[in-house]
Design a protein around this motif. Sequence first.
Motif, PDB file in Angstrom:
ATOM      1  N   VAL A 260       0.836  -1.201   0.000  1.00  0.00           N
ATOM      2  CA  VAL A 260       0.000   0.000   0.000  1.00  0.00           C
ATOM      3  C   VAL A 260       0.868   1.245   0.000  1.00  0.00           C
ATOM      4  O   VAL A 260       0.599   2.220  -0.719  1.00  0.00           O
ATOM      5  CB  VAL A 260      -0.956   0.002   1.210  1.00  0.00           C
ATOM      6  N   LEU A 261       1.933   1.221   0.782  1.00  0.00           N
ATOM      7  CA  LEU A 261       2.834   2.374   0.841  1.00  0.00           C
ATOM      8  C   LEU A 261       3.463   2.650  -0.523  1.00  0.00           C
ATOM      9  O   LEU A 261       3.467   3.790  -0.999  1.00  0.00           O
ATOM     10  CB  LEU A 261       3.928   2.115   1.882  1.00  0.00           C
ATOM     11  N   ASN A 262       3.982   1.605  -1.167  1.00  0.00           N
ATOM     12  CA  ASN A 262       4.632   1.795  -2.466  1.00  0.00           C
ATOM     13  C   ASN A 262       3.622   2.214  -3.533  1.00  0.00           C
ATOM     14  O   ASN A 262       3.936   3.047  -4.389  1.00  0.00           O
ATOM     15  CB  ASN A 262       5.341   0.506  -2.881  1.00  0.00           C
ATOM     16  N   CYS A 263       2.432   1.635  -3.493  1.00  0.00           N
ATOM     17  CA  CYS A 263       1.400   2.016  -4.453  1.00  0.00           C
ATOM     18  C   CYS A 263       1.019   3.483  -4.272  1.00  0.00           C
ATOM     19  O   CYS A 263       0.919   4.236  -5.252  1.00  0.00           O
ATOM     20  CB  CYS A 263       0.173   1.118  -4.271  1.00  0.00           C
ATOM     21  N   ALA A 264       0.823   3.889  -3.013  1.00  0.00           N
ATOM     22  CA  ALA A 264       0.480   5.285  -2.748  1.00  0.00           C
ATOM     23  C   ALA A 264       1.602   6.220  -3.191  1.00  0.00           C
ATOM     24  O   ALA A 264       1.353   7.292  -3.762  1.00  0.00           O
ATOM     25  CB  ALA A 264       0.188   5.476  -1.259  1.00  0.00           C
ATOM     26  N   ALA A 265       2.847   5.813  -2.951  1.00  0.00           N
ATOM     27  CA  ALA A 265       3.986   6.661  -3.333  1.00  0.00           C
ATOM     28  C   ALA A 265       4.091   6.788  -4.852  1.00  0.00           C
ATOM     29  O   ALA A 265       4.342   7.876  -5.385  1.00  0.00           O
ATOM     30  CB  ALA A 265       5.270   6.075  -2.764  1.00  0.00           C
ATOM     31  N   ILE A 266       3.896   5.682  -5.558  1.00  0.00           N
ATOM     32  CA  ILE A 266       3.994   5.714  -7.024  1.00  0.00           C
ATOM     33  C   ILE A 266       2.925   6.610  -7.621  1.00  0.00           C
ATOM     34  O   ILE A 266       3.206   7.474  -8.466  1.00  0.00           O
ATOM     35  CB  ILE A 266       3.885   4.281  -7.591  1.00  0.00           C
ATOM     36  N   PHE A 267       1.688   6.438  -7.176  1.00  0.00           N
ATOM     37  CA  PHE A 267       0.624   7.256  -7.740  1.00  0.00           C
ATOM     38  C   PHE A 267       0.693   8.696  -7.244  1.00  0.00           C
ATOM     39  O   PHE A 267       0.245   9.612  -7.943  1.00  0.00           O
ATOM     40  CB  PHE A 267      -0.744   6.631  -7.454  1.00  0.00           C
ATOM     41  N   ALA A 268       1.250   8.910  -6.055  1.00  0.00           N
ATOM     42  CA  ALA A 268       1.460  10.289  -5.603  1.00  0.00           C
ATOM     43  C   ALA A 268       2.468  10.989  -6.518  1.00  0.00           C
ATOM     44  O   ALA A 268       2.302  12.171  -6.856  1.00  0.00           O
ATOM     45  CB  ALA A 268       1.952  10.291  -4.160  1.00  0.00           C
ATOM     46  N   ALA A 269       3.512  10.250  -6.928  1.00  0.00           N
ATOM     47  CA  ALA A 269       4.486  10.831  -7.849  1.00  0.00           C
ATOM     48  C   ALA A 269       3.851  11.118  -9.206  1.00  0.00           C
ATOM     49  O   ALA A 269       4.083  12.172  -9.804  1.00  0.00           O
ATOM     50  CB  ALA A 269       5.673   9.875  -8.009  1.00  0.00           C
ATOM     51  N   ILE A 270       3.033  10.168  -9.688  1.00  0.00           N
ATOM     52  CA  ILE A 270       2.322  10.391 -10.955  1.00  0.00           C
ATOM     53  C   ILE A 270       1.423  11.618 -10.846  1.00  0.00           C
ATOM     54  O   ILE A 270       1.374  12.466 -11.753  1.00  0.00           O
ATOM     55  CB  ILE A 270       1.501   9.143 -11.330  1.00  0.00           C
ATOM     56  N   HIS A 271       0.707  11.706  -9.738  1.00  0.00           N
ATOM     57  CA  HIS A 271      -0.195  12.839  -9.512  1.00  0.00           C
ATOM     58  C   HIS A 271       0.590  14.150  -9.467  1.00  0.00           C
ATOM     59  O   HIS A 271       0.218  15.146 -10.119  1.00  0.00           O
ATOM     60  CB  HIS A 271      -0.935  12.610  -8.197  1.00  0.00           C
TER      61      HIS A 271
END
Length: 310
Positions: A260-271
């Motif tokens: 969950v942490l890595n998924c949130a970080a990846i999409f936060a970077a995309i965002h």
Amino acid sequence: MAEVLKVTLDLDALVAAGELTAEEAARLARLGGQGTAMLAFNILVGFGVLAVATGALALVPQPGTAVVIGLAIAAAGLGLARGGLADWALLAQLCIVVGSLIAGGGALTAGDFHVTAFLVVAAVYALGAGVAGNGLLAALAVIAVSGAVGAQAGYLGDGGYALAVPDSSLAIVVMVALAGSLAGLARLFGAEGARLLRVGAATAVIVANFGFWVGSLWGDTIDLGGAEPLVVPEIVFTLLWALILGVAGIWAALAGARWVLNCAAIFAAIHLYTQWFERLEATPESVLAAGILALVLALGLAALNRRLAT
């Protein structure tokens, strides 16, 4: 289905360290060579199966033909998997996935890509995932559900690809609800069933994030059935997505939920970069600043992952 454990060993390093004798290393190398040969054979046969199926479809290009051929290949793969022969495990999974994809494509074409056709294919994929223990089919089942709510991807030619989520709000609601349901059900099943359900839940989370991504760029218009359509501007998706990613990231860090942490970080970077270049455009200064920020975020995420792993 029996568990198959594969390990990678540096035999030369183990011999040099005194962990293995030269005779033991030679024996392991011989056994590993046999496994490699069988792996290559599985892949070759898998490509042969795919070529035969493609040729048959080219001779009789009908949706019904695709369904029949696909189901036959998937059934053959399931038979191999049920046989419990470890040497044929890769070929079995290849046949199951390839056959399911061919049959699913035929069914969608026959059903004119209607919502019902997507849901039927999703149900068949979910059933196949449960029977074969195949995580890829579990993910494809969720992707088929996303197709029912309008999500789609395609090749545009000249190296271009497109992702479309025309009803972002609907896709987000459905995928979030599906992710929550699958994650909840995972607690009621054994290890294998829970794994497949978690794969489905993770896929739904990813699709929901893509819904937010598209919505943050173009907003959404919700058809209220005869009344004036409800227009949801891009800023609503932008702020709500940022809030959800922030909350999910903080919870994951506290709970030790690395995926969950890595998924949130990846999409936060995309965002972040999506909004960054939408607002600031791709000037040399903005690209340089974005690159520096990416390095800082990557180092921070790597450090946090190491800390959670201990």
